[in-house]
Design a protein around this motif. Structure first.
Motif, PDB file in Angstrom:
ATOM      1  N   LEU A   1      68.953 -32.305 -10.876  1.00 36.08           N
ATOM      2  CA  LEU A   1      67.836 -32.739 -10.100  1.00 36.08           C
ATOM      3  C   LEU A   1      66.509 -32.424 -10.444  1.00 36.08           C
ATOM      4  O   LEU A   1      65.532 -33.071 -10.246  1.00 36.08           O
ATOM      5  CB  LEU A   1      68.322 -32.658  -8.887  1.00 36.08           C
ATOM      6  N   LYS A   2      66.466 -30.994 -10.547  1.00 42.92           N
ATOM      7  CA  LYS A   2      65.179 -30.336 -10.811  1.00 42.92           C
ATOM      8  C   LYS A   2      64.604 -31.097 -12.424  1.00 42.92           C
ATOM      9  O   LYS A   2      63.365 -31.270 -12.400  1.00 42.92           O
ATOM     10  CB  LYS A   2      65.432 -28.997 -11.296  1.00 42.92           C
ATOM     11  N   VAL A   3      65.488 -31.156 -13.355  1.00 47.91           N
ATOM     12  CA  VAL A   3      64.972 -31.974 -14.612  1.00 47.91           C
ATOM     13  C   VAL A   3      64.635 -33.207 -14.180  1.00 47.91           C
ATOM     14  O   VAL A   3      63.431 -33.661 -14.762  1.00 47.91           O
ATOM     15  CB  VAL A   3      66.315 -31.926 -15.507  1.00 47.91           C
ATOM     16  N   ASP A   4      65.290 -33.960 -13.514  1.00 50.63           N
ATOM     17  CA  ASP A   4      64.821 -35.341 -13.018  1.00 50.63           C
ATOM     18  C   ASP A   4      63.576 -35.309 -12.162  1.00 50.63           C
ATOM     19  O   ASP A   4      62.686 -36.130 -12.684  1.00 50.63           O
ATOM     20  CB  ASP A   4      65.773 -35.962 -12.031  1.00 50.63           C
ATOM     21  N   LEU A   5      63.094 -34.358 -11.482  1.00 53.30           N
ATOM     22  CA  LEU A   5      61.971 -34.384 -10.763  1.00 53.30           C
ATOM     23  C   LEU A   5      60.746 -34.092 -11.765  1.00 53.30           C
ATOM     24  O   LEU A   5      59.717 -34.376 -11.617  1.00 53.30           O
ATOM     25  CB  LEU A   5      62.122 -33.229  -9.718  1.00 53.30           C
TER      26      LEU A   5
ATOM     27  N   ARG B   1      60.774 -34.544 -14.818  1.00 55.25           N
ATOM     28  CA  ARG B   1      60.472 -35.796 -15.671  1.00 55.25           C
ATOM     29  C   ARG B   1      59.393 -36.985 -14.865  1.00 55.25           C
ATOM     30  O   ARG B   1      58.772 -37.619 -15.545  1.00 55.25           O
ATOM     31  CB  ARG B   1      61.643 -36.685 -16.074  1.00 55.25           C
ATOM     32  N   ALA B   2      59.608 -36.765 -13.467  1.00 55.55           N
ATOM     33  CA  ALA B   2      58.766 -37.831 -12.776  1.00 55.55           C
ATOM     34  C   ALA B   2      57.300 -36.962 -12.261  1.00 55.55           C
ATOM     35  O   ALA B   2      56.655 -37.557 -11.563  1.00 55.55           O
ATOM     36  CB  ALA B   2      59.634 -38.161 -11.416  1.00 55.55           C
ATOM     37  N   GLY B   3      57.007 -35.889 -12.745  1.00 62.98           N
ATOM     38  CA  GLY B   3      56.055 -35.131 -12.513  1.00 62.98           C
ATOM     39  C   GLY B   3      55.700 -34.590 -11.156  1.00 62.98           C
ATOM     40  O   GLY B   3      54.832 -34.183 -10.623  1.00 62.98           O
ATOM     41  N   ILE B   4      56.819 -34.234 -10.721  1.00 63.73           N
ATOM     42  CA  ILE B   4      57.060 -33.574  -9.273  1.00 63.73           C
ATOM     43  C   ILE B   4      57.341 -32.169  -9.293  1.00 63.73           C
ATOM     44  O   ILE B   4      58.623 -31.999  -9.665  1.00 63.73           O
ATOM     45  CB  ILE B   4      57.759 -34.405  -8.419  1.00 63.73           C
ATOM     46  N   ALA B   5      56.708 -31.134  -9.016  1.00 60.03           N
ATOM     47  CA  ALA B   5      57.115 -29.766  -9.018  1.00 60.03           C
ATOM     48  C   ALA B   5      57.752 -29.344  -7.509  1.00 60.03           C
ATOM     49  O   ALA B   5      57.358 -30.231  -6.643  1.00 60.03           O
ATOM     50  CB  ALA B   5      55.904 -28.958  -9.234  1.00 60.03           C
ATOM     51  N   HIS B   6      58.586 -28.325  -7.756  1.00 58.29           N
ATOM     52  CA  HIS B   6      59.120 -28.058  -6.559  1.00 58.29           C
ATOM     53  C   HIS B   6      59.060 -26.333  -6.489  1.00 58.29           C
ATOM     54  O   HIS B   6      59.096 -25.832  -7.659  1.00 58.29           O
ATOM     55  CB  HIS B   6      60.247 -28.540  -6.065  1.00 58.29           C
ATOM     56  N   THR B   7      58.871 -25.678  -5.297  1.00 57.02           N
ATOM     57  CA  THR B   7      59.034 -24.316  -5.430  1.00 57.02           C
ATOM     58  C   THR B   7      60.138 -23.650  -4.731  1.00 57.02           C
ATOM     59  O   THR B   7      60.733 -22.771  -5.511  1.00 57.02           O
ATOM     60  CB  THR B   7      57.651 -23.726  -4.653  1.00 57.02           C
ATOM     61  N   TRP B   8      60.760 -24.130  -3.744  1.00 60.97           N
ATOM     62  CA  TRP B   8      61.551 -23.484  -2.896  1.00 60.97           C
ATOM     63  C   TRP B   8      63.175 -23.969  -3.103  1.00 60.97           C
ATOM     64  O   TRP B   8      63.213 -25.198  -3.302  1.00 60.97           O
ATOM     65  CB  TRP B   8      61.451 -23.419  -1.409  1.00 60.97           C
ATOM     66  N   TRP B   9      63.875 -22.833  -3.320  1.00 63.62           N
ATOM     67  CA  TRP B   9      65.383 -23.392  -3.273  1.00 63.62           C
ATOM     68  C   TRP B   9      66.046 -22.507  -1.849  1.00 63.62           C
ATOM     69  O   TRP B   9      65.586 -21.481  -1.412  1.00 63.62           O
ATOM     70  CB  TRP B   9      66.171 -22.631  -4.507  1.00 63.62           C
ATOM     71  N   VAL B  10      67.014 -23.254  -1.401  1.00 64.11           N
ATOM     72  CA  VAL B  10      67.701 -22.786  -0.282  1.00 64.11           C
ATOM     73  C   VAL B  10      69.403 -22.879  -0.617  1.00 64.11           C
ATOM     74  O   VAL B  10      70.099 -23.685  -0.936  1.00 64.11           O
ATOM     75  CB  VAL B  10      67.485 -23.545   1.015  1.00 64.11           C
ATOM     76  N   VAL B  11      69.737 -21.494  -0.638  1.00 62.09           N
ATOM     77  CA  VAL B  11      71.313 -21.286  -0.881  1.00 62.09           C
ATOM     78  C   VAL B  11      71.919 -21.408   0.489  1.00 62.09           C
ATOM     79  O   VAL B  11      71.932 -20.571   1.166  1.00 62.09           O
ATOM     80  CB  VAL B  11      71.637 -20.026  -1.714  1.00 62.09           C
ATOM     81  N   ASN B  12      72.765 -22.373   0.829  1.00 55.66           N
ATOM     82  CA  ASN B  12      73.097 -22.755   2.288  1.00 55.66           C
ATOM     83  C   ASN B  12      74.689 -22.144   2.162  1.00 55.66           C
ATOM     84  O   ASN B  12      75.401 -22.344   1.111  1.00 55.66           O
ATOM     85  CB  ASN B  12      73.089 -24.081   2.573  1.00 55.66           C
ATOM     86  N   GLN B  13      75.132 -22.020   3.424  1.00 56.30           N
ATOM     87  CA  GLN B  13      76.795 -21.920   3.675  1.00 56.30           C
ATOM     88  C   GLN B  13      77.321 -20.581   2.862  1.00 56.30           C
ATOM     89  O   GLN B  13      78.419 -20.778   2.238  1.00 56.30           O
ATOM     90  CB  GLN B  13      77.374 -22.863   3.371  1.00 56.30           C
ATOM     91  N   SER B  14      76.566 -19.337   3.039  1.00 56.84           N
ATOM     92  CA  SER B  14      76.880 -18.265   2.026  1.00 56.84           C
ATOM     93  C   SER B  14      77.907 -17.535   2.859  1.00 56.84           C
ATOM     94  O   SER B  14      77.629 -17.178   3.705  1.00 56.84           O
ATOM     95  CB  SER B  14      75.925 -17.310   1.851  1.00 56.84           C
ATOM     96  N   MET B  15      79.180 -17.296   2.206  1.00 55.19           N
ATOM     97  CA  MET B  15      80.111 -16.385   3.036  1.00 55.19           C
ATOM     98  C   MET B  15      79.903 -14.793   2.586  1.00 55.19           C
ATOM     99  O   MET B  15      80.181 -14.266   3.602  1.00 55.19           O
ATOM    100  CB  MET B  15      81.652 -16.591   2.136  1.00 55.19           C
TER     101      MET B  15
END
Length: 575
Positions: free
Chosen positions: A508-512, A514-528
């Motif tokens: 998804l990051k590569v896809d974004l 390619r579209a010229g959309i940057a993103h900063t934050w990641w969330v790791v959810n449901q961590s045991m």
């Protein structure tokens, strides 16, 4: 429910393992192949999953050519990359037109052929080869596929109009049309492959699911979709069933699983079903693959591990508030918890004085399960099915004015493609975001980079090529630059601390990008790991999360947060 032991079942020669990302398709498909091969059978294992970790599972370099697994007599494997094949296929279709059409037209063609539908067709090329090659059929007792063909791809291949012509006159706007261009010479092979899939005595769909509501719902949808194309021989495999709860987190998981299983979709209850118990170890390497489907399991050995004090969601929320960004999208594959994270962000910003609008496109509209009575927070639901129907009706009405009935069948099928659905929803996004009645808009599920590029290339195509390719509303024209503006838009990438969800997030990051959309934050959810469980099985699994959390830490350049595992009740705060 009985446990899954492949050697004890009367399995068909062709086995297709399918399920949503992260449920363990590759693991269970690989373990099944090992189990049958060690029983003396000749087995071919083929992966067509773009996120496949088949090479890691076997610790063997694999290509699209069958290779024998040296440690197990009778086992062969191939790792087919449909993304690479799709790129090669796209170039073969576009190349003849490069000197004949304007650059804008070429860009439009390339983006039309860059979506999931083209990958589906490229993957089916591999399915068809293994399903129709007489030498392969004679050599192997079982041919096991990691990932089944989608119902959409099968329906497309069965449409007669799809084989008649490539629709040069794209009269209904951005779509996935063109993915079958130039495949006429393979029609006979595809028809034979589809016929093989529809024979109960030859082919079985192995539906892999977690014992969790979201996974079961998706599994039920896939079961219906593929049954409607003729694949009616189906088996349900429930992976990761917890058996021995002995502390608060493990008891919560056990209770949640049993509740979700008791309420699974009705069509799944009619299928033969088997369970695979939750294992405490990472299932990689021949030794683990042999163990996972055996009754006798090794003793759990815990390591002394220093648990890092990972940042939580408050760090993400603080940055979003300080940055003043107006558009916040939660993005990730199904089942990772996008809606939950979107709700937490929206509520927190509203509680800190922002006027927030929270929107979702989830057809089930699960926002009504959350406590959202927070001052300054408004909520809306984009009805994905309704906006898709409206768009489909509009396109078909226009198409009927110029097309024959057979070609209309093709158009109707194309309009059921993932690409069309994204575009229909995106148009609704654009209209909603054009409104300026809030400080922040939090949207559960963002459009993919492919959708953005498809709309953008189509818009340029409309301007520079003298023919009608569809209506691009002003709201979309205004929104595309806004999404590419890092001062206005943030994508929060939601994932789980597991192999497949992390790799899918990377795609998804590569896809974004390619579209010229940057993103900063990641969330790791449901961590045991973040629950501090004392259950041996869960502790062992928690330790296995560490490499994936650390990978996210590196990918995000420290811009990440970790959320502990919570039950559905705790996540939604049900009234």
């Amino acid at each position: 429910m009985k446990n899954y032991f492949p050697q004890r079942l009367a399995l068909t020669p062709y086995l297709f393992f399918t399920g949503k990302g992260g449920v363990g398709k590759t693991t269970i498909a690989s373990a099944t192949a090992v189990n049958l091969a060690t029983a003396g059978k000749q087995v071919m294992l083929v992966s067509t999953d773009p996120a496949s970790n088949l090479q890691d599972v076997f610790h063997t370099e694999l290509t699209n050519k069958p290779r024998q697994i040296s440690q197990i007599a009778g086992l062969w494997a191939a790792n087919f990359d449909p993304v690479t094949a799709a790129a090669e296929y796209k170039e073969s279709v576009v190349a003849p037109y490069r000197k004949l059409l304007p650059e804008a037209a070429i860009a439009n063609m390339e983006e039309q052929l860059s979506g999931s539908c083209t990958v589906e067709v490229a993957a089916f090329n591999e399915f068809a080869h293994f399903l129709t090659d007489p030498d392969i059929k004679q050599q192997f007792d079982y041919i096991i596929f990691d990932t089944a063909p989608t119902g959409h791809a099968l329906r497309m291949l069965q449409l007669p109009a799809a084989w008649n012509q490539y629709l040069d006159e794209n009269t209904h706007g951005a779509s996935c049309l063109g993915q079958l261009a130039g495949l006429g010479d393979k029609k006979a092979m595809y028809q034979q492959a589809v016929a093989t899939l529809n024979q109960r005595q030859l082919t079985t769909l192995m539906l892999v699911s977690r014992p969790q509501k979201a996974a079961l719902v998706e599994t039920a949808r896939a079961a219906v979709e593929l049954a409607n194309t003729g694949i009616k021989q189906q088996i349900l495999l429930l992976n990761g069933v917890l058996q021995t709860p002995n502390d608060r987190p493990s008891q919560a998981i056990f209770t949640q699983q049993q509740s979700d299983l008791a309420q699974m979709p009705a069509n799944l209850t009619t299928l033969p079903a088997y369970s695979i118990p939750l294992r405490p170890y990472n299932i990689v390497g021949i030794t683990r693959l042999k163990q996972v489907l055996q009754e006798k399991q090794p003793t759990i050995k815990l390591q002394n591990t220093t648990i890092n004090d990972y940042p939580d969601l408050t760090s993400v929320i603080a940055d979003l508030k300080q940055s003043g960004k107006r558009l916040i999208f939660t993005m990730g594959k199904g089942g990772v918890g996008k809606t939950t994270v979107a709700v937490k962000i929206a509520k927190a910003l509203a509680q800190q004085g922002k006027v927030v609008h929270l929107a979702t496109t989830d057809p089930a509209d699960h926002l009504n399960l959350f406590q959202l009575d927070v001052p300054g927070l408004s909520v809306s639901h984009i009805d994905e099915k309704q906006v898709l129907r409206d768009y489909q009706n509009q396109v078909l009405t226009q198409a009927k004015q110029t097309m024959e009935a057979a070609d209309l069948d093709y158009i109707a099928e194309d309009l059921r493609s993932p690409c069309t659905q994204e575009i229909a929803v995106f148009r609704a996004f654009a209209e909603m975001v054009a409104q300026k009645d809030c400080d922040v808009m939090v949207i559960d599920t963002a459009p993919t980079g492919h959708t953005l590029l498809l709309l953008d290339s189509t818009q340029r195509y409309v301007k520079e090529v003298a023919r009608t390719t569809g209506d691009v509303p002003p709201a979309i024209t205004e929104l595309l630059p806004r999404l590419r503006d890092q001062t206005q838009t943030e994508i929060v990438m939601v994932t789980l601390p597991e192999t497949t969800p992390v790799y899918e997030s990377l795609r998804l990051k590569v896809d974004l990008k390619r579209a010229g959309i940057a993103h900063t934050w990641w969330v790791v959810n449901q961590s045991m790991l973040a629950t501090a469980t004392t259950n041996d099985c869960l502790q062992a699994r928690a330790q296995n999360e560490i490499p994936w959390i650390e990978k996210v830490r590196s990918l995000s350049q420290q811009h990440f947060a970790v959320i502990p595992w919570q039950s559905d009740f705790e996540q939604t705060q049900l009234r």
